[in-house]
Design a protein around this motif. Structure first.
Motif, PDB file in Angstrom:
ATOM      1  N   MET A  41       0.893  -1.233   0.166  1.00  0.00           N
ATOM      2  CA  MET A  41       0.093  -0.216   0.218  1.00  0.00           C
ATOM      3  C   MET A  41       0.730   1.258   0.019  1.00  0.00           C
ATOM      4  N   GLY A  42       0.345   2.225  -0.879  1.00  0.00           N
ATOM      5  CA  GLY A  42       1.040   3.550  -0.858  1.00  0.00           C
ATOM      6  C   GLY A  42       2.382   3.724  -1.676  1.00  0.00           C
ATOM      7  N   VAL A  43       2.690   2.623  -2.746  1.00  0.00           N
ATOM      8  CA  VAL A  43       3.916   2.453  -3.393  1.00  0.00           C
ATOM      9  C   VAL A  43       4.018   3.728  -4.323  1.00  0.00           C
ATOM     10  N   SER A  44       5.016   4.111  -4.673  1.00  0.00           N
ATOM     11  CA  SER A  44       4.963   5.384  -5.268  1.00  0.00           C
ATOM     12  C   SER A  44       5.140   4.775  -6.947  1.00  0.00           C
ATOM     13  N   PRO A  45       4.898   5.952  -7.823  1.00  0.00           N
ATOM     14  CA  PRO A  45       4.767   5.359  -9.379  1.00  0.00           C
ATOM     15  C   PRO A  45       6.063   4.655  -9.741  1.00  0.00           C
ATOM     16  N   ALA A  46       7.022   5.396  -9.213  1.00  0.00           N
ATOM     17  CA  ALA A  46       8.453   4.910  -9.607  1.00  0.00           C
ATOM     18  C   ALA A  46       8.870   3.475  -8.983  1.00  0.00           C
ATOM     19  N   GLU A  47       8.424   3.098  -7.835  1.00  0.00           N
ATOM     20  CA  GLU A  47       8.489   1.998  -7.420  1.00  0.00           C
ATOM     21  C   GLU A  47       7.647   0.786  -7.844  1.00  0.00           C
ATOM     22  N   ALA A  48       6.380   1.211  -8.306  1.00  0.00           N
ATOM     23  CA  ALA A  48       5.210   0.416  -8.710  1.00  0.00           C
ATOM     24  C   ALA A  48       5.976  -0.501  -9.709  1.00  0.00           C
ATOM     25  N   LEU A  49       6.722   0.231 -10.580  1.00  0.00           N
ATOM     26  CA  LEU A  49       7.117  -0.757 -11.979  1.00  0.00           C
ATOM     27  C   LEU A  49       7.932  -2.030 -11.460  1.00  0.00           C
ATOM     28  N   LYS A  50       8.603  -1.788 -10.340  1.00  0.00           N
ATOM     29  CA  LYS A  50       9.380  -3.276 -10.076  1.00  0.00           C
ATOM     30  C   LYS A  50       8.454  -4.252  -9.690  1.00  0.00           C
ATOM     31  N   TYR A  51       7.198  -3.884  -9.445  1.00  0.00           N
ATOM     32  CA  TYR A  51       6.370  -5.219  -8.982  1.00  0.00           C
ATOM     33  C   TYR A  51       5.585  -6.001 -10.356  1.00  0.00           C
ATOM     34  N   VAL A  52       6.130  -5.357 -11.435  1.00  0.00           N
ATOM     35  CA  VAL A  52       5.363  -5.896 -12.692  1.00  0.00           C
ATOM     36  C   VAL A  52       6.070  -7.303 -13.121  1.00  0.00           C
ATOM     37  N   ARG A  53       5.201  -8.269 -12.915  1.00  0.00           N
ATOM     38  CA  ARG A  53       5.848  -9.457 -13.337  1.00  0.00           C
ATOM     39  C   ARG A  53       5.717  -9.853 -14.737  1.00  0.00           C
ATOM     40  N   LEU A  54       4.391  -9.526 -15.146  1.00  0.00           N
ATOM     41  CA  LEU A  54       4.167 -10.185 -16.670  1.00  0.00           C
ATOM     42  C   LEU A  54       3.138  -9.134 -17.539  1.00  0.00           C
ATOM     43  N   VAL A  55       3.248  -9.132 -18.809  1.00  0.00           N
ATOM     44  CA  VAL A  55       2.480  -8.162 -19.663  1.00  0.00           C
ATOM     45  C   VAL A  55       1.585  -8.970 -20.283  1.00  0.00           C
ATOM     46  N   LEU A  56       0.548  -8.723 -20.866  1.00  0.00           N
ATOM     47  CA  LEU A  56      -0.398  -9.594 -21.719  1.00  0.00           C
ATOM     48  C   LEU A  56      -1.441  -8.367 -22.268  1.00  0.00           C
ATOM     49  N   LEU A  57      -2.454  -9.050 -22.978  1.00  0.00           N
ATOM     50  CA  LEU A  57      -3.492  -8.352 -23.852  1.00  0.00           C
ATOM     51  C   LEU A  57      -4.887  -8.577 -23.194  1.00  0.00           C
ATOM     52  N   VAL A  58      -5.572  -7.502 -23.388  1.00  0.00           N
ATOM     53  CA  VAL A  58      -7.050  -7.904 -23.051  1.00  0.00           C
ATOM     54  C   VAL A  58      -8.092  -7.473 -24.006  1.00  0.00           C
ATOM     55  N   ASN A  59      -9.195  -8.115 -24.006  1.00  0.00           N
ATOM     56  CA  ASN A  59     -10.413  -7.712 -24.699  1.00  0.00           C
ATOM     57  C   ASN A  59     -11.297  -7.545 -23.474  1.00  0.00           C
ATOM     58  N   ASP A  60     -11.469  -6.181 -23.215  1.00  0.00           N
ATOM     59  CA  ASP A  60     -12.321  -5.834 -21.891  1.00  0.00           C
ATOM     60  C   ASP A  60     -13.880  -5.674 -22.583  1.00  0.00           C
ATOM     61  N   VAL A  61     -14.625  -6.733 -22.264  1.00  0.00           N
ATOM     62  CA  VAL A  61     -15.949  -6.515 -22.957  1.00  0.00           C
ATOM     63  C   VAL A  61     -16.852  -5.774 -22.318  1.00  0.00           C
ATOM     64  N   SER A  62     -17.675  -4.975 -23.041  1.00  0.00           N
ATOM     65  CA  SER A  62     -18.326  -3.661 -22.404  1.00  0.00           C
ATOM     66  C   SER A  62     -19.730  -3.816 -22.975  1.00  0.00           C
ATOM     67  N   LEU A  63     -20.673  -3.577 -22.189  1.00  0.00           N
ATOM     68  CA  LEU A  63     -22.171  -3.753 -22.661  1.00  0.00           C
ATOM     69  C   LEU A  63     -22.729  -2.018 -22.739  1.00  0.00           C
ATOM     70  N   ARG A  64     -22.353  -1.403 -23.725  1.00  0.00           N
ATOM     71  CA  ARG A  64     -22.573   0.140 -23.702  1.00  0.00           C
ATOM     72  C   ARG A  64     -23.811   0.564 -23.436  1.00  0.00           C
ATOM     73  N   ASN A  65     -24.761  -0.202 -23.803  1.00  0.00           N
ATOM     74  CA  ASN A  65     -26.301   0.411 -23.543  1.00  0.00           C
ATOM     75  C   ASN A  65     -26.585   0.265 -21.919  1.00  0.00           C
ATOM     76  N   LEU A  66     -25.982  -0.515 -21.353  1.00  0.00           N
ATOM     77  CA  LEU A  66     -26.116  -0.824 -19.943  1.00  0.00           C
ATOM     78  C   LEU A  66     -25.667   0.353 -18.906  1.00  0.00           C
ATOM     79  N   ILE A  67     -24.420   0.729 -19.644  1.00  0.00           N
ATOM     80  CA  ILE A  67     -23.551   1.636 -18.619  1.00  0.00           C
ATOM     81  C   ILE A  67     -24.106   3.024 -18.485  1.00  0.00           C
ATOM     82  N   PRO A  68     -24.906   3.709 -19.170  1.00  0.00           N
ATOM     83  CA  PRO A  68     -25.345   4.954 -18.810  1.00  0.00           C
ATOM     84  C   PRO A  68     -26.370   4.828 -17.396  1.00  0.00           C
TER      85      PRO A  68
END
Length: 336
Positions: A150-177
């Motif tokens: 908790m409270g990690v700085s942005p510069a320090e936070a990158l040290k905790y990245v272990r893996l990178v990947l891609l996402v299809n973040d599905v959205s149901l647009r007509n339900l959002i409003p």
């Protein structure tokens, strides 16, 4: 190093995948699942790297790797939090409805907490009850973290990245409003997301990974037609260090937390909203953005949201044209 989870039980079976995505080798003698590896990364990472090198040199048993055999790298993750690092996307959303972008949006990231208990495998269908919900894809980049204090700085936070990947973040647009109007965030409008077949360690990305950004085009196709190819390293207002620090401001993040970039989005070189690929532009990472541009230009949208039977493909290639993470390829189907 490239890691994947083959479909097996609820949490998959961990394998190491070759750089060219053609071969894999079993890694369960080191850690049975990716989550187990993340929980004790300092103990297991070296052995997994050695296994990856053995796979490249042909000195360990291997088998043909098929992306359709994969679950999401984390079939169920402790947490999925998604930011909106590309403020151009947010600005277009508001401009299309005649609203100004608050100045704070350039300094304080937007972020929501989504579902992560049943992530959709990369080649499985996305099931939705009704086309009336306004089905949309969102092509994004994400990182998987170690335990983050908790409270990690942005510069320090990158040290905790272990893996990178891609996402299809599905959205149901007509339900959002209606959900946002309640002032309590997304729930029904954000169903399970789908993640790439393979997750990679940052060192695997070479010079493309720098300063918490991934400087390569993110490719989206719908029904085989190019839809978007924005440069993910451009116009990312908040890098992953900032996004992780934002999520960890008031809480620790457990190993296996997935942090998303939000929809990758570029302006045209002259600063105007992006153009479709068919018009010589870089296109879009979600249908909503194209509809926003149409609304700004024509007064109303003309591109429909996804229909049952449509297929969304999301992929990223290196500068030599080789797929890095494999491809997400989801067909939209009606839930029974």
């Amino acid at each position: 190093m490239k890691l994947a989870s083959l479909k097996s039980g609820r949490d998959g079976r961990l394998v190491v995948v070759s750089r060219d995505l053609t071969r894999a080798t079993d890694a369960t003698h080191i850690a049975p699942t990716l989550q187990a590896a993340l929980d004790r990364w300092d103990l297991f990472a070296a052995a997994l790297h050695d296994l990856a090198e053995g796979l490249e040199h042909g000195s360990v048993p291997s088998f043909r790797f098929h992306e359709q055999d994969c679950a999401s790298p984390l079939p169920r993750a402790p947490q999925w939090v998604d930011g909106s690092a590309y403020v151009n996307h947010v600005e277009l959303v508001r401009k299309a409805r005649g609203a100004e972008l608050p100045e704070s949006f350039w300094s304080d990231p937007l972020m929501y907490q989504g579902t992560s208990d049943c992530n959709v495998p990369p080649r499985d269908p996305v099931k939705v009850a009704s086309e009336d919900f306004g089905i949309d894809c969102e092509a994004e980049i994400a990182v998987i973290t170690a335990d983050v204090p908790m409270g990690v700085s942005p510069a320090e936070a990158l040290k905790y990245v272990r893996l990178v990947l891609l996402v299809n973040d599905v959205s149901l647009r007509n339900l959002i409003p209606n959900e946002l109007a309640k002032g309590f965030g997304f729930l029904q409008s954000k169903p399970s997301s789908s993640f790439s077949p393979v997750a990679v360690t940052p060192d695997e990305l070479g010079a493309a990974w720098a300063g918490g950004t991934l400087a390569l085009p993110l490719l989206t196709a719908i029904n085989g037609q190019p839809f978007g190819k924005p440069e993910a390293g451009e116009e990312m207002t908040f890098d992953f260090g900032v996004l992780i620090a934002h999520a960890a401001k008031t809480r620790a993040l457990s190993a296996g937390t997935i942090v998303g970039s939000g929809t990758v989005s570029n302006r045209d070189p002259d600063g105007s909203p992006g153009r479709p690929v068919s018009a010589g532009g870089r296109g879009y990472s979600c249908i909503a953005e194209q509809r926003m541009v149409e609304t700004i230009r024509d007064g109303k949208p003309s591109t429909p949201f996804l229909s049952f039977g449509d297929v969304v493909r999301i992929e990223m290639k290196d500068r030599k044209g080789h797929s890095i993470f494999g491809a997400i390829e989801n067909r939209i189907v009606q839930a029974s």
